[in-house]
Motif scaffolding. Structure first.
Motif, PDB file in Angstrom:
ATOM      1  N   LEU A   1       0.855  -1.180   0.000  1.00 50.38           N
ATOM      2  CA  LEU A   1       0.000   0.000   0.000  1.00 50.38           C
ATOM      3  C   LEU A   1       0.892   1.231   0.000  1.00 50.38           C
ATOM      4  CD1 LEU A   1      -2.545  -1.045   2.798  1.00 50.38           C
ATOM      5  CD2 LEU A   1      -2.767  -1.396   0.330  1.00 50.38           C
ATOM      6  N   ILE A   2       0.581   2.219  -0.842  1.00 48.60           N
ATOM      7  CA  ILE A   2       1.349   3.455  -0.922  1.00 48.60           C
ATOM      8  C   ILE A   2       0.426   4.619  -0.609  1.00 48.60           C
ATOM      9  CG2 ILE A   2       2.750   4.953  -2.392  1.00 48.60           C
ATOM     10  CD1 ILE A   2       3.463   2.516  -4.073  1.00 48.60           C
ATOM     11  N   ASN A   3       0.843   5.474   0.303  1.00 55.32           N
ATOM     12  CA  ASN A   3       0.070   6.647   0.692  1.00 55.32           C
ATOM     13  C   ASN A   3       0.222   7.716  -0.394  1.00 55.32           C
ATOM     14  OD1 ASN A   3      -1.108   8.851   1.896  1.00 55.32           O
ATOM     15  ND2 ASN A   3       0.210   8.854   3.714  1.00 55.32           N
ATOM     16  N   LEU A   4      -0.856   7.990  -1.121  1.00 50.63           N
ATOM     17  CA  LEU A   4      -0.780   8.912  -2.254  1.00 50.63           C
ATOM     18  C   LEU A   4      -0.716  10.374  -1.838  1.00 50.63           C
ATOM     19  CD1 LEU A   4      -3.174   7.206  -4.829  1.00 50.63           C
ATOM     20  CD2 LEU A   4      -0.670   7.146  -4.745  1.00 50.63           C
ATOM     21  N   SER A   5      -0.980  10.681  -0.571  1.00 53.10           N
ATOM     22  CA  SER A   5      -0.786  12.056  -0.133  1.00 53.10           C
ATOM     23  C   SER A   5       0.699  12.348   0.067  1.00 53.10           C
ATOM     24  CB  SER A   5      -1.544  12.337   1.168  1.00 53.10           C
ATOM     25  OG  SER A   5      -0.955  11.664   2.261  1.00 53.10           O
ATOM     26  N   THR A   6       1.497  11.308   0.356  1.00 50.02           N
ATOM     27  CA  THR A   6       2.935  11.458   0.509  1.00 50.02           C
ATOM     28  C   THR A   6       3.653  11.247  -0.816  1.00 50.02           C
ATOM     29  OG1 THR A   6       2.740  10.567   2.759  1.00 50.02           O
ATOM     30  CG2 THR A   6       4.951  10.692   1.837  1.00 50.02           C
TER      31      THR A   6
ATOM     32  N   SER B   1       3.297   8.570   6.741  1.00 52.07           N
ATOM     33  CA  SER B   1       3.588   7.252   6.203  1.00 52.07           C
ATOM     34  C   SER B   1       3.828   7.316   4.702  1.00 52.07           C
ATOM     35  CB  SER B   1       2.426   6.293   6.491  1.00 52.07           C
ATOM     36  OG  SER B   1       1.249   6.731   5.846  1.00 52.07           O
ATOM     37  N   VAL B   2       4.768   6.509   4.239  1.00 50.12           N
ATOM     38  CA  VAL B   2       5.060   6.400   2.803  1.00 50.12           C
ATOM     39  C   VAL B   2       4.417   5.138   2.252  1.00 50.12           C
ATOM     40  CG1 VAL B   2       6.872   6.114   1.067  1.00 50.12           C
ATOM     41  CG2 VAL B   2       7.232   7.679   2.992  1.00 50.12           C
ATOM     42  N   THR B   3       4.750   4.004   2.836  1.00 49.29           N
ATOM     43  CA  THR B   3       4.262   2.733   2.310  1.00 49.29           C
ATOM     44  C   THR B   3       4.213   1.683   3.417  1.00 49.29           C
ATOM     45  OG1 THR B   3       4.618   1.062   0.567  1.00 49.29           O
ATOM     46  CG2 THR B   3       6.571   1.930   1.644  1.00 49.29           C
ATOM     47  N   ARG B   4       3.342   0.716   3.229  1.00 48.12           N
ATOM     48  CA  ARG B   4       3.278  -0.457   4.099  1.00 48.12           C
ATOM     49  C   ARG B   4       3.266  -1.669   3.185  1.00 48.12           C
ATOM     50  NH1 ARG B   4       2.228  -1.487   9.378  1.00 48.12           N
ATOM     51  NH2 ARG B   4       1.508  -3.583   9.873  1.00 48.12           N
ATOM     52  N   VAL B   5       4.170  -2.628   3.440  1.00 50.54           N
ATOM     53  CA  VAL B   5       4.294  -3.773   2.551  1.00 50.54           C
ATOM     54  C   VAL B   5       4.357  -5.062   3.365  1.00 50.54           C
ATOM     55  CG1 VAL B   5       6.827  -3.640   2.472  1.00 50.54           C
ATOM     56  CG2 VAL B   5       5.590  -4.738   0.594  1.00 50.54           C
ATOM     57  N   ARG B   6       3.789  -6.100   2.782  1.00 53.87           N
ATOM     58  CA  ARG B   6       3.842  -7.449   3.361  1.00 53.87           C
ATOM     59  C   ARG B   6       4.522  -8.342   2.330  1.00 53.87           C
ATOM     60  NH1 ARG B   6       0.255 -10.678   6.875  1.00 53.87           N
ATOM     61  NH2 ARG B   6       0.271 -12.856   6.210  1.00 53.87           N
ATOM     62  N   LEU B   7       5.667  -8.908   2.707  1.00 52.43           N
ATOM     63  CA  LEU B   7       6.441  -9.780   1.827  1.00 52.43           C
ATOM     64  C   LEU B   7       6.356 -11.203   2.377  1.00 52.43           C
ATOM     65  CD1 LEU B   7       9.623  -7.506   1.520  1.00 52.43           C
ATOM     66  CD2 LEU B   7       7.706  -7.630  -0.082  1.00 52.43           C
TER      67      LEU B   7
END
Length: 247
Positions: A152-157, A222-228
């Motif tokens: 997920l990428i925060n588009l406001s940032t 926040s910039v991004t949240r990722v699950r790998l």
């Protein structure tokens, strides 16, 4: 086959965000080293054709984040940045696969722009109705599934991510190239594969997997949240670190 949805409205940077981003990038990239004097409020207001109040708010935010120190009659100067130590670096999966001397490719499974739901807003600390980019892709090593990435990428940032299709570069390295980050958090867990991970990684549901969850911030946004998700038997984490310096 990759799927994609688009929105009519693409987030744009406010003047405050643009000034903040420009100064922040100069500091985090080392272009302005510790001790560098930041242009005066008056000079910045002239450069950006804005009010001194706007500039003052930007410099106050940078001071609260520990990037600059504001001195009366002197102005703002860049502060030394405290060294960050972490067991895991933010790495490029492509380089990880190449280090294993295996052929690499990746595939976008889905990409959409949408409003964050309640749980996502809580995890990423973003406002209601905030737009995010929701991207799922699969990384391969030697032709076999290596890692399932759910990001997920925060588009406001990162508003430019709304236009990026990630056809030639996966989201991780693209973000590292485009957005300076100031803080990161990792969580690592051994789990059983859920249905999505099992289907794409060629596993049976419940098979052992290693899950790395990471979130990054730019200042306090926040910039991004990722699950790998990696097949449990095919991935090893190794880290070298030294004792922390006494303060």
């Amino acid at each position: 086959m990759a799927t994609e949805e688009s929105q009519d409205i693409v987030p744009t940077l406010s003047l405050h965000q643009r000034i903040l981003g420009d100064i922040e990038q100069n500091i985090l990239t080392g272009r302005w080293p510790p001790g560098h004097k930041v242009p005066s409020e008056q000079q910045l207001a002239e450069d950006y054709a804005c009010s001194r109040m706007t500039v003052n708010k930007v410099l106050t935010q940078l001071a609260q984040a520990g990037l600059v120190q504001r001195r009366r009659r002197v102005g703002s100067v860049v502060l030394p940045q405290r060294a960050q130590s972490a067991i895991l670096e933010i790495y490029d999966i492509r380089e990880e696969v190449k280090a294993l001397r295996r052929g690499y490719r990746y595939e976008i499974l889905s990409r959409s722009l949408r409003e964050a739901d309640k749980a996502e807003r809580r995890l990423m600390d973003i406002d209601a109705r905030q737009k995010i980019a929701d991207i799922t892709c699969l990384h391969f090593a030697g032709g076999k599934p290596f890692c399932l990435e759910q990001r997920l990428i925060n588009l406001s940032t990162v508003p430019e991510a709304a236009e990026e299709e990630f056809k030639t570069l996966s989201p991780g390295p693209w973000l590292l190239d485009h957005v300076p980050w100031s803080a990161a958090e990792h969580t690592i867990a051994a789990r059983g594969a859920d249905d999505l991970a099992a289907r794409h990684l060629g596993l049976v549901p419940g098979a052992p997997v290693m899950v790395v969850e990471r979130q990054t911030w730019r200042l306090e946004k926040s910039v991004t949240r990722v699950r790998l998700t990696y097949p449990g038997e095919s991935h090893i984490l190794t880290a070298r670190f030294t004792p922390a310096q006494a303060q």
